[in-house]
Design an enzyme around this catalytic site. Structure first.
Site, PDB file in Angstrom:
ATOM      1  N   HIS A  44       6.186   1.322  -6.852  1.00 19.95           N
ATOM      2  CA  HIS A  44       6.254   0.300  -5.790  1.00 19.95           C
ATOM      3  C   HIS A  44       7.164  -0.859  -6.226  1.00 19.95           C
ATOM      4  O   HIS A  44       7.956  -1.372  -5.436  1.00 19.95           O
ATOM      5  CB  HIS A  44       4.863  -0.285  -5.510  1.00 19.95           C
ATOM      6  CG  HIS A  44       3.861   0.688  -4.969  1.00 19.95           C
ATOM      7  ND1 HIS A  44       2.736   1.056  -5.666  1.00 19.95           N
ATOM      8  CD2 HIS A  44       3.806   1.365  -3.791  1.00 19.95           C
ATOM      9  CE1 HIS A  44       2.022   1.906  -4.933  1.00 19.95           C
ATOM     10  NE2 HIS A  44       2.646   2.115  -3.806  1.00 19.95           N
ATOM     11  N   LYS A 157       9.694   9.509  -3.467  1.00 18.42           N
ATOM     12  CA  LYS A 157       8.415  10.194  -3.757  1.00 18.42           C
ATOM     13  C   LYS A 157       7.861  10.813  -2.480  1.00 18.42           C
ATOM     14  O   LYS A 157       7.413  11.955  -2.475  1.00 18.42           O
ATOM     15  CB  LYS A 157       7.449   9.162  -4.334  1.00 18.42           C
ATOM     16  CG  LYS A 157       5.981   9.498  -4.256  1.00 18.42           C
ATOM     17  CD  LYS A 157       5.583  10.373  -5.406  1.00 18.42           C
ATOM     18  CE  LYS A 157       4.220  11.015  -5.220  1.00 18.42           C
ATOM     19  NZ  LYS A 157       3.225  10.198  -4.559  1.00 18.42           N
ATOM     20  N   SER A 194      -0.563   6.074  -6.531  1.00 21.11           N
ATOM     21  CA  SER A 194      -1.873   5.415  -6.558  1.00 21.11           C
ATOM     22  C   SER A 194      -2.983   6.452  -6.709  1.00 21.11           C
ATOM     23  O   SER A 194      -4.013   6.199  -7.336  1.00 21.11           O
ATOM     24  CB  SER A 194      -2.092   4.632  -5.261  1.00 21.11           C
ATOM     25  OG  SER A 194      -1.005   3.762  -5.027  1.00 21.11           O
ATOM     26  N   ARG A 195      -2.777   7.624  -6.135  1.00 18.69           N
ATOM     27  CA  ARG A 195      -3.818   8.666  -6.179  1.00 18.69           C
ATOM     28  C   ARG A 195      -4.019   9.246  -7.578  1.00 18.69           C
ATOM     29  O   ARG A 195      -5.028   9.915  -7.817  1.00 18.69           O
ATOM     30  CB  ARG A 195      -3.492   9.797  -5.201  1.00 18.69           C
ATOM     31  CG  ARG A 195      -3.722   9.431  -3.750  1.00 18.69           C
ATOM     32  CD  ARG A 195      -3.760  10.668  -2.853  1.00 18.69           C
ATOM     33  NE  ARG A 195      -4.220  10.347  -1.513  1.00 18.69           N
ATOM     34  CZ  ARG A 195      -3.411  10.059  -0.486  1.00 18.69           C
ATOM     35  NH1 ARG A 195      -2.110  10.058  -0.656  1.00 18.69           N
ATOM     36  NH2 ARG A 195      -3.921   9.773   0.696  1.00 18.69           N
TER      37      ARG A 195
HETATM   38  P1  AMP Z   1       2.174   4.176  -0.840  1.00 13.08           P
HETATM   39  O1  AMP Z   1       1.543   2.906  -1.276  1.00 13.08           O
HETATM   40  O2  AMP Z   1       1.773   5.357  -1.669  1.00 13.08           O
HETATM   41  O3  AMP Z   1       2.067   4.409   0.649  1.00 13.08           O
HETATM   42  O4  AMP Z   1       3.731   4.016  -1.137  1.00 13.08           O
HETATM   43  C1  AMP Z   1       4.461   2.921  -0.646  1.00 13.08           C
HETATM   44  C2  AMP Z   1       5.927   3.146  -0.910  1.00 13.08           C
HETATM   45  O5  AMP Z   1       6.132   3.308  -2.325  1.00 13.08           O
HETATM   46  C3  AMP Z   1       6.467   4.420  -0.252  1.00 13.08           C
HETATM   47  O6  AMP Z   1       7.773   4.162   0.244  1.00 13.08           O
HETATM   48  C4  AMP Z   1       6.495   5.389  -1.390  1.00 13.08           C
HETATM   49  O7  AMP Z   1       7.453   6.418  -1.250  1.00 13.08           O
HETATM   50  C5  AMP Z   1       6.849   4.494  -2.560  1.00 13.08           C
HETATM   51  N1  AMP Z   1       6.442   5.111  -3.820  1.00 13.08           N
HETATM   52  C6  AMP Z   1       5.221   5.578  -4.141  1.00 13.08           C
HETATM   53  N2  AMP Z   1       5.235   6.162  -5.352  1.00 13.08           N
HETATM   54  C7  AMP Z   1       6.514   6.073  -5.809  1.00 13.08           C
HETATM   55  C8  AMP Z   1       7.184   6.510  -6.985  1.00 13.08           C
HETATM   56  N3  AMP Z   1       6.557   7.178  -7.950  1.00 13.08           N
HETATM   57  N4  AMP Z   1       8.502   6.239  -7.111  1.00 13.08           N
HETATM   58  C9  AMP Z   1       9.158   5.570  -6.118  1.00 13.08           C
HETATM   59  N5  AMP Z   1       8.597   5.155  -4.985  1.00 13.08           N
HETATM   60  C10 AMP Z   1       7.283   5.396  -4.824  1.00 13.08           C
END
Ligand code: AMP
Length: 302
Positions: A44, A157, A194-195
């Site tokens: 993030h 991702k 996060s998971r």
């Molecule tokens: P999330 O909180 O999982 O919904 O992710 C929020 C944003 O962070 C989304 O655009 C995801 O693709 C990005 N994101 C999550 N994990 C990664 C990662 N390992 N590398 C780059 N971006 C990420």
């Protein structure tokens, strides 16, 4: 780029968000936006860094979006730690964190009118999570309406999500510049997520198998295996043979159309999803190319 004076502002309501952003936008300053579901990690924060490169003010949202979870999925146990998230966001130079409650986000209940992703949303993860991408696009459209960003950053991702958001912005002329940032991994190759916090110690030790399977197929491509179906099957075979994994799909697709690729070329994306125990993991690799991220979701590229 001038940073906003006064450091991070943590905001819970739509009206405060509007007022704060109006103030920060004064003098024509541009706003970059990073939507998240919180429980922040370096992946993030890399999106925040990307947003900071291109804009004057960076807003980050934290909202665990109920619209994108299906019945029986992990909505209620999704990890949350707002205080820690605020500390990380402040350290990364975020100006505004918008963390609304469900009632604040949907004062009139769940939205009646939604953004339908069409065929692209039925592929890959969409085949296993009906309604998921409709929920994602609807919340992102609403957040774009609330934040009115000049640009927004998403991670590779969530490759299919990035493709769909690009298409939504194009198809509905939303006027937000979309950037897709590289995928960040742990030292052992596991894609940051996060998971990952759900994984037991044993599962965490096994989890990099997903990346290793994708990476193995990518190396097979570079060694001359250009049959798309066989590259996907290699990944499925590894996952199926590894205790604890219950793969959903592994497929080589075109980075813009998400169509299955028969004859693999550099820049195609090998994407996979699997359960490991009760945790759903997704990952993807780009074949061949050194820095192919900008092509994600770009229909013209090939
Ligand atoms: P999330 O909180 O999982 O919904 O992710 C929020 C944003 O962070 C989304 O655009 C995801 O693709 C990005 N994101 C999550 N994990 C990664 C990662 N390992 N590398 C780059 N971006 C990420």
């Amino acid at each position: 780029m001038t940073r906003s004076p006064g450091g991070l502002r943590a905001i819970r309501t739509r009206s405060e968000l509007a007022g704060t952003l109006d103030e920060l936008r004064a003098g024509g300053r541009s706003v970059g936006f990073v939507p998240t579901m919180g429980f922040l990690h370096d992946g993030h924060l890399s999106l925040v860094a990307r947003a900071r490169q291109g804009t004057d003010v960076v807003a980050l949202s934290i909202f665990v979006n109920p619209l994108q979870f299906g019945p029986g999925e992990d909505l209620d146990r999704y990890p949350r730690d707002l205080d820690h998230d605020l500390a990380l966001a402040a350290g990364a130079g975020v100006d505004v964190v918008f963390a609304p409650s469900r009632e604040e986000m949907f004062p009139d209940g769940p939205p009646e009118v939604r953004v339908v992703p069409g065929a692209l949303g039925a592929r890959l993860c969409g085949a296993f999570r009906p309604g998921h991408f409709e929920g994602v696009l609807t919340i992102v459209a609403r957040l774009f309406g609330l934040v009115r960003p000049d640009m927004a950053v998403f991670g590779r991702k969530d490759f299919q999500q990035a493709v769909l958001i690009r298409r939504m912005v194009d198809d509905l002329a939303l006027g937000v510049e979309i950037h897709v940032a590289p995928l960040l991994r742990e030292a052992d190759g596991l894609a940051m997520s996060s998971r990952n916090a759900f994984l037991s110690a044993e599962e965490r030790a096994a989890a990099p198998t997903l990346f290793r399977a994708l990476d193995g197929a990518e190396r097979a491509f570079r060694a001359g295996e250009h049959n798309g179906a066989r590259l996907g099957a290699r990944v499925m075979d590894v996952l199926t043979a590894t205790p604890g994994f219950r793969p959903e799909y592994a497929e080589l697709v075109h980075p813009g159309s998400l169509e299955a690729v028969r004859e693999a070329r550099a820049g195609d994306v090998l994407a996979a999803a699997t359960f490991l125990g009760e945790t759903r993991l997704i990952d993807n690799v780009v074949l061949g190319a050194a820095t192919p991220d900008p092509r994600v979701g770009d229909r013209e590229s090939r």
